[in-house]
Design a protein around this motif. Structure first.
Motif, PDB file in Angstrom:
ATOM      1  N   THR A  59       8.468 -27.656  -5.871  1.00 52.87           N
ATOM      2  CA  THR A  59       7.738 -28.569  -4.874  1.00 52.87           C
ATOM      3  C   THR A  59       6.453 -29.133  -5.226  1.00 52.87           C
ATOM      4  O   THR A  59       6.180 -30.511  -5.438  1.00 52.87           O
ATOM      5  CB  THR A  59       7.170 -27.783  -3.287  1.00 52.87           C
ATOM      6  OG1 THR A  59       8.438 -27.189  -2.952  1.00 52.87           O
ATOM      7  CG2 THR A  59       6.638 -28.609  -2.421  1.00 52.87           C
ATOM      8  N   ALA A  60       5.891 -28.393  -6.071  1.00 54.23           N
ATOM      9  CA  ALA A  60       4.784 -29.049  -6.872  1.00 54.23           C
ATOM     10  C   ALA A  60       4.974 -30.081  -7.755  1.00 54.23           C
ATOM     11  O   ALA A  60       4.339 -31.046  -7.937  1.00 54.23           O
ATOM     12  CB  ALA A  60       3.850 -27.882  -7.461  1.00 54.23           C
ATOM     13  N   ARG A  90       7.586 -31.945  -7.771  1.00 54.16           N
ATOM     14  CA  ARG A  90       8.240 -33.019  -7.050  1.00 54.16           C
ATOM     15  C   ARG A  90       6.904 -34.032  -6.465  1.00 54.16           C
ATOM     16  O   ARG A  90       6.942 -35.166  -6.683  1.00 54.16           O
ATOM     17  CB  ARG A  90       9.023 -32.657  -5.761  1.00 54.16           C
ATOM     18  CG  ARG A  90       9.612 -33.795  -5.051  1.00 54.16           C
ATOM     19  CD  ARG A  90      10.544 -33.537  -3.883  1.00 54.16           C
ATOM     20  NE  ARG A  90      11.443 -32.197  -4.351  1.00 54.16           N
ATOM     21  CZ  ARG A  90      11.699 -31.515  -3.368  1.00 54.16           C
ATOM     22  NH1 ARG A  90      11.297 -31.452  -2.154  1.00 54.16           N
ATOM     23  NH2 ARG A  90      12.580 -30.072  -3.729  1.00 54.16           N
ATOM     24  N   ARG A  91       5.924 -33.190  -6.070  1.00 51.21           N
ATOM     25  CA  ARG A  91       4.631 -33.963  -5.628  1.00 51.21           C
ATOM     26  C   ARG A  91       3.722 -34.738  -6.849  1.00 51.21           C
ATOM     27  O   ARG A  91       3.551 -35.697  -6.429  1.00 51.21           O
ATOM     28  CB  ARG A  91       3.658 -33.091  -4.826  1.00 51.21           C
ATOM     29  CG  ARG A  91       4.082 -32.611  -3.555  1.00 51.21           C
ATOM     30  CD  ARG A  91       3.315 -31.702  -2.840  1.00 51.21           C
ATOM     31  NE  ARG A  91       3.610 -31.194  -1.508  1.00 51.21           N
ATOM     32  CZ  ARG A  91       3.155 -30.391  -0.843  1.00 51.21           C
ATOM     33  NH1 ARG A  91       2.004 -29.526  -1.239  1.00 51.21           N
ATOM     34  NH2 ARG A  91       3.521 -30.123   0.252  1.00 51.21           N
ATOM     35  N   LYS A  92       3.846 -34.180  -7.875  1.00 50.74           N
ATOM     36  CA  LYS A  92       3.464 -34.614  -8.842  1.00 50.74           C
ATOM     37  C   LYS A  92       4.167 -35.754  -9.499  1.00 50.74           C
ATOM     38  O   LYS A  92       3.226 -36.853  -9.919  1.00 50.74           O
ATOM     39  CB  LYS A  92       3.472 -33.627 -10.080  1.00 50.74           C
ATOM     40  CG  LYS A  92       2.627 -33.931 -11.276  1.00 50.74           C
ATOM     41  CD  LYS A  92       2.393 -32.839 -12.307  1.00 50.74           C
ATOM     42  CE  LYS A  92       1.516 -32.996 -13.535  1.00 50.74           C
ATOM     43  NZ  LYS A  92       1.499 -32.172 -14.428  1.00 50.74           N
ATOM     44  N   GLN A  93       5.322 -36.082  -9.183  1.00 49.67           N
ATOM     45  CA  GLN A  93       6.347 -36.959  -9.795  1.00 49.67           C
ATOM     46  C   GLN A  93       5.966 -38.350  -8.683  1.00 49.67           C
ATOM     47  O   GLN A  93       6.254 -39.460  -9.257  1.00 49.67           O
ATOM     48  CB  GLN A  93       7.634 -36.879  -9.879  1.00 49.67           C
ATOM     49  CG  GLN A  93       8.016 -35.848 -11.015  1.00 49.67           C
ATOM     50  CD  GLN A  93       9.346 -35.386 -11.072  1.00 49.67           C
ATOM     51  OE1 GLN A  93      10.143 -35.588 -10.106  1.00 49.67           O
ATOM     52  NE2 GLN A  93       9.710 -34.729 -12.199  1.00 49.67           N
ATOM     53  N   GLN A  94       5.305 -38.169  -7.556  1.00 51.17           N
ATOM     54  CA  GLN A  94       5.689 -39.149  -6.744  1.00 51.17           C
ATOM     55  C   GLN A  94       4.172 -39.804  -6.724  1.00 51.17           C
ATOM     56  O   GLN A  94       3.356 -40.122  -7.084  1.00 51.17           O
ATOM     57  CB  GLN A  94       5.688 -38.854  -5.132  1.00 51.17           C
ATOM     58  CG  GLN A  94       6.940 -38.058  -4.886  1.00 51.17           C
ATOM     59  CD  GLN A  94       6.949 -37.605  -3.544  1.00 51.17           C
ATOM     60  OE1 GLN A  94       6.132 -37.276  -2.687  1.00 51.17           O
ATOM     61  NE2 GLN A  94       8.128 -37.183  -2.924  1.00 51.17           N
TER      62      GLN A  94
END
Length: 176
Positions: free
Chosen positions: A169-170, A172-176
């Motif tokens: 989850t972390a 994925r958030r970093k890639q956005q």
């Protein structure tokens, strides 16, 4: 004084005679089937057993450490009919008392419960004790619930899975 002794002797003889008429009507029924984690057992004691006593034993086996909860319930038309449940206990296969039940109600409704928490893998038996109160029939039902206790490795795998989920989850958030 001699008259009082004769009365006392007569009463003692009467009591012994009455006690001799009480029969033991105990059973050792088939083992309780715990395939789905729940087992039921019941017994109907037919009429003409007034004053007779019983100590029925229901066997079961645990293959691993388990949480165990058991109860016994009997309902009579009134407090003078049916059965009087006087004990509910758990013993290991060697006959050693593991735990005694707690009586929740007595009279028209008799109810006992055994909340054992964690119990080791072994062979056990539940003992239901009591007496028939009248010539009327009486019955009781015993319920046994068993649930496996997770091993420490199970909790470790759960925490590891949550950590991987959190990292994904972390990321994925970093890639956005």
């Amino acid at each position: 004084m001699t008259y009082l002794k004769q009365i006392a002797a007569a009463l003692a003889l009467t009591g012994a005679t009455l006690a001799a008429h009480a029969a033991d009507i105990s059973l050792s029924p088939a083992p309780i089937d715990l395939t789905d984690g729940v087992g039921l057992a019941s017994r109907l004691i037919t009429g003409n057993n007034s004053g007779n006593t019983f100590a029925d034993q229901y066997t079961f086996s645990l293959s691993g450490v388990s949480n165990v909860l058991a109860d016994v319930y009997s309902f009579s038309g009134n407090a003078k009919n049916g059965l009087d449940i006087t004990g509910f206990s758990l013993f290991n296969a060697a006959g050693t008392l593991v735990s005694s039940g707690n009586q929740l109600s007595t009279g028209q409704t008799d109810q006992w419960v055994l909340d054992l928490g964690k119990l080791a893998a072994d062979n056990y038996y539940l003992q239901v004790s009591g007496s028939a109160l009248s010539k009327s029939a009486g019955s009781y039902t015993t319920n046994l619930s068993v649930s496996a206790v997770p091993e420490p490795a199970t909790y470790g795998m759960l925490l590891g899975g949550l950590a991987v989920l959190g990292l994904a989850t972390a990321r994925r958030r970093k890639q956005q």
